[in-house]
Design a protein around this motif. Sequence first.
Motif, PDB file in Angstrom:
ATOM      1  N   THR A 210      47.095  -4.218  45.387  1.00 56.93           N
ATOM      2  CA  THR A 210      47.689  -4.198  46.730  1.00 56.93           C
ATOM      3  C   THR A 210      46.733  -4.703  47.807  1.00 56.93           C
ATOM      4  O   THR A 210      47.155  -4.994  48.925  1.00 56.93           O
ATOM      5  N   LYS A 211      45.442  -4.781  47.480  1.00 54.87           N
ATOM      6  CA  LYS A 211      44.388  -5.172  48.431  1.00 54.87           C
ATOM      7  C   LYS A 211      44.211  -4.132  49.542  1.00 54.87           C
ATOM      8  O   LYS A 211      43.610  -4.421  50.587  1.00 54.87           O
ATOM      9  N   GLN A 212      44.758  -2.933  49.326  1.00 57.41           N
ATOM     10  CA  GLN A 212      44.589  -1.831  50.272  1.00 57.41           C
ATOM     11  C   GLN A 212      43.792  -0.723  49.584  1.00 57.41           C
ATOM     12  O   GLN A 212      44.355   0.042  48.794  1.00 57.41           O
ATOM     13  N   PRO A 213      42.490  -0.641  49.858  1.00 60.40           N
ATOM     14  CA  PRO A 213      41.660   0.353  49.183  1.00 60.40           C
ATOM     15  C   PRO A 213      42.096   1.784  49.463  1.00 60.40           C
ATOM     16  O   PRO A 213      42.536   2.116  50.564  1.00 60.40           O
ATOM     17  N   SER A 214      42.015   2.606  48.427  1.00 59.19           N
ATOM     18  CA  SER A 214      42.341   4.023  48.539  1.00 59.19           C
ATOM     19  C   SER A 214      41.133   4.829  48.077  1.00 59.19           C
ATOM     20  O   SER A 214      40.462   4.448  47.116  1.00 59.19           O
ATOM     21  N   ILE A 215      40.856   5.935  48.741  1.00 57.88           N
ATOM     22  CA  ILE A 215      39.749   6.805  48.353  1.00 57.88           C
ATOM     23  C   ILE A 215      40.301   7.922  47.477  1.00 57.88           C
ATOM     24  O   ILE A 215      40.958   8.849  47.960  1.00 57.88           O
ATOM     25  N   SER A 216      40.053   7.815  46.172  1.00 58.73           N
ATOM     26  CA  SER A 216      40.651   8.750  45.215  1.00 58.73           C
ATOM     27  C   SER A 216      40.319  10.194  45.532  1.00 58.73           C
ATOM     28  O   SER A 216      41.194  11.074  45.461  1.00 58.73           O
ATOM     29  N   LYS A 217      39.060  10.477  45.863  1.00 60.51           N
ATOM     30  CA  LYS A 217      38.644  11.854  46.143  1.00 60.51           C
ATOM     31  C   LYS A 217      39.461  12.449  47.286  1.00 60.51           C
ATOM     32  O   LYS A 217      39.942  13.594  47.199  1.00 60.51           O
ATOM     33  N   ASP A 218      39.636  11.674  48.362  1.00 65.42           N
ATOM     34  CA  ASP A 218      40.396  12.159  49.512  1.00 65.42           C
ATOM     35  C   ASP A 218      41.871  12.339  49.161  1.00 65.42           C
ATOM     36  O   ASP A 218      42.510  13.313  49.592  1.00 65.42           O
ATOM     37  N   MET A 219      42.427  11.402  48.384  1.00 55.77           N
ATOM     38  CA  MET A 219      43.826  11.507  47.962  1.00 55.77           C
ATOM     39  C   MET A 219      44.042  12.759  47.110  1.00 55.77           C
ATOM     40  O   MET A 219      45.027  13.489  47.289  1.00 55.77           O
ATOM     41  N   ILE A 220      43.125  12.999  46.170  1.00 53.80           N
ATOM     42  CA  ILE A 220      43.240  14.165  45.302  1.00 53.80           C
ATOM     43  C   ILE A 220      43.205  15.446  46.125  1.00 53.80           C
ATOM     44  O   ILE A 220      44.025  16.356  45.938  1.00 53.80           O
ATOM     45  N   ASP A 221      42.248  15.528  47.060  1.00 53.87           N
ATOM     46  CA  ASP A 221      42.134  16.720  47.908  1.00 53.87           C
ATOM     47  C   ASP A 221      43.414  16.953  48.699  1.00 53.87           C
ATOM     48  O   ASP A 221      43.842  18.097  48.902  1.00 53.87           O
ATOM     49  N   TYR A 222      44.044  15.867  49.146  1.00 52.57           N
ATOM     50  CA  TYR A 222      45.251  15.980  49.967  1.00 52.57           C
ATOM     51  C   TYR A 222      46.465  16.379  49.136  1.00 52.57           C
ATOM     52  O   TYR A 222      47.260  17.230  49.546  1.00 52.57           O
ATOM     53  N   VAL A 223      46.611  15.772  47.954  1.00 55.62           N
ATOM     54  CA  VAL A 223      47.843  15.930  47.172  1.00 55.62           C
ATOM     55  C   VAL A 223      47.845  17.169  46.280  1.00 55.62           C
ATOM     56  O   VAL A 223      48.891  17.762  46.021  1.00 55.62           O
ATOM     57  N   LYS A 224      46.665  17.614  45.829  1.00 52.54           N
ATOM     58  CA  LYS A 224      46.636  18.646  44.777  1.00 52.54           C
ATOM     59  C   LYS A 224      47.295  19.962  45.186  1.00 52.54           C
ATOM     60  O   LYS A 224      47.789  20.699  44.327  1.00 52.54           O
ATOM     61  N   THR A 225      47.357  20.242  46.490  1.00 51.72           N
ATOM     62  CA  THR A 225      48.005  21.482  46.936  1.00 51.72           C
ATOM     63  C   THR A 225      49.521  21.454  46.696  1.00 51.72           C
ATOM     64  O   THR A 225      50.166  22.500  46.692  1.00 51.72           O
ATOM     65  N   ALA A 226      50.067  20.249  46.507  1.00 54.27           N
ATOM     66  CA  ALA A 226      51.508  20.121  46.273  1.00 54.27           C
ATOM     67  C   ALA A 226      51.879  20.252  44.793  1.00 54.27           C
ATOM     68  O   ALA A 226      53.055  20.343  44.436  1.00 54.27           O
ATOM     69  N   ILE A 227      50.873  20.277  43.915  1.00 49.87           N
ATOM     70  CA  ILE A 227      51.142  20.328  42.473  1.00 49.87           C
ATOM     71  C   ILE A 227      51.631  21.723  42.083  1.00 49.87           C
ATOM     72  O   ILE A 227      50.924  22.713  42.276  1.00 49.87           O
ATOM     73  N   SER A 228      52.827  21.786  41.542  1.00 51.51           N
ATOM     74  CA  SER A 228      53.441  23.056  41.154  1.00 51.51           C
ATOM     75  C   SER A 228      53.488  23.187  39.637  1.00 51.51           C
ATOM     76  O   SER A 228      53.297  22.209  38.908  1.00 51.51           O
ATOM     77  N   GLN A 229      53.769  24.393  39.175  1.00 57.86           N
ATOM     78  CA  GLN A 229      53.905  24.621  37.738  1.00 57.86           C
ATOM     79  C   GLN A 229      55.065  23.805  37.180  1.00 57.86           C
ATOM     80  O   GLN A 229      54.978  23.274  36.064  1.00 57.86           O
ATOM     81  N   LYS A 230      56.129  23.682  37.947  1.00 64.24           N
ATOM     82  CA  LYS A 230      57.292  22.893  37.511  1.00 64.24           C
ATOM     83  C   LYS A 230      56.895  21.429  37.312  1.00 64.24           C
ATOM     84  O   LYS A 230      57.271  20.797  36.312  1.00 64.24           O
ATOM     85  N   PHE A 231      56.135  20.888  38.268  1.00 60.01           N
ATOM     86  CA  PHE A 231      55.656  19.499  38.163  1.00 60.01           C
ATOM     87  C   PHE A 231      54.821  19.317  36.899  1.00 60.01           C
ATOM     88  O   PHE A 231      54.978  18.327  36.171  1.00 60.01           O
ATOM     89  N   LEU A 232      53.949  20.285  36.618  1.00 62.33           N
ATOM     90  CA  LEU A 232      53.074  20.192  35.450  1.00 62.33           C
ATOM     91  C   LEU A 232      53.876  20.228  34.153  1.00 62.33           C
ATOM     92  O   LEU A 232      53.629  19.421  33.243  1.00 62.33           O
ATOM     93  N   ILE A 233      54.810  21.140  34.075  1.00 60.11           N
ATOM     94  CA  ILE A 233      55.620  21.270  32.850  1.00 60.11           C
ATOM     95  C   ILE A 233      56.438  20.002  32.612  1.00 60.11           C
ATOM     96  O   ILE A 233      56.479  19.460  31.498  1.00 60.11           O
ATOM     97  N   GLN A 234      57.075  19.517  33.681  1.00 57.37           N
ATOM     98  CA  GLN A 234      57.905  18.306  33.544  1.00 57.37           C
ATOM     99  C   GLN A 234      57.046  17.098  33.160  1.00 57.37           C
ATOM    100  O   GLN A 234      57.417  16.325  32.263  1.00 57.37           O
TER     101      GLN A 234
END
Length: 332
Positions: A210-234
């Motif tokens: 995409t030529k748009q750099p993303s900072i994985s560490k920052d993305m992980i910190d932001y998104v991981k709070t949204a990870i639910s048990q349902k998401f993991l099982i599915q």
Amino acid sequence: MNEKIQVQAGGKLYIAGEYAVLTPGQSAIIKNIPIYMNAEIKLAQSISIWSDMFNYSTDMSKDSNYALIQDTIAAFAEFLGKKVSDLQPFTLEIRGKLEEKGKKYGIGSSGSVTVLTLKALLAFYHLHLSKDTIFKLASYVLIKRGDNGSMGDLACIIYDDLVYFTSFDRDLIRKWIASETLEKLLKREWGYEIFVLKTDINCDFLVGWTKQPSISKDMIDYVKTAISQKFLIQTQNHLNCLKTAFLAADKKTIKKELEAVSDLLLNLSPVIYNEKLLQLKRASYGLDIVAKSSGSGGGDCGIALSFNEKDSQTIIERWQEAGIELLYQEKL
């Protein structure tokens, strides 16, 4: 004798499971990308490190740019039971930025640099370690540095193959690091699995940048709070089906399951699929192709599996029109 020893380490991209695998016991499928960083190491009067990323040399004095390489060297010395000052001195030169005009591709990582440095040191000292031990050593380096990734990238880079990776409990390993010797730590059972996924599926594997750099560490910190048990099982259920489908070269199931994990990511957080990655995915519509984001999302690269050569060319053209560059292509 002052021979130059050369080694290389490639990149990686997640096909599926990128956020779920952050949870211990969850799995991901990760593809090696044979775009390589190269290292050259030779005997010297004192330790010297140089990288084309920074274009200056340093030693083992504290340097934030070279801290990852320095930490890897320190861990290797610890593995040998030595102090860094007792190591046979060398010059280490690293080339291959995995970027273009200052914009990173997103196929490499701190993992690529860590593995490359370890491979160079092992070759220099004429040591032959199992891939499993190299994986643990590299994980040790990154976990000590506070890396919040799953270490799945290390597994893929070390095996340089398509792998099915099941993650381990990194908090437990941190406790062991704090209380045990490295020698004891490496002998322990960590509870991960690295399975090389051999498949006879007939398709093109395409990487769109995409030529748009993303900072994985920052993305992980932001998104991981949204990870639910349902998401993991599915996600794990889809990963199990994907593993079986790849082994059986089952195109229909591969497409269905990759679409399913893509949808789960779409619903997990709006920051994963930015506009460029949405365009990358939309470019597959109406074609015998499945496309999705890869890794932390928010930019960098997306992937596509194409089951028709004509459609492969069509999606490449659609990507170009959207300002997305074909970074890599191979037959699986």
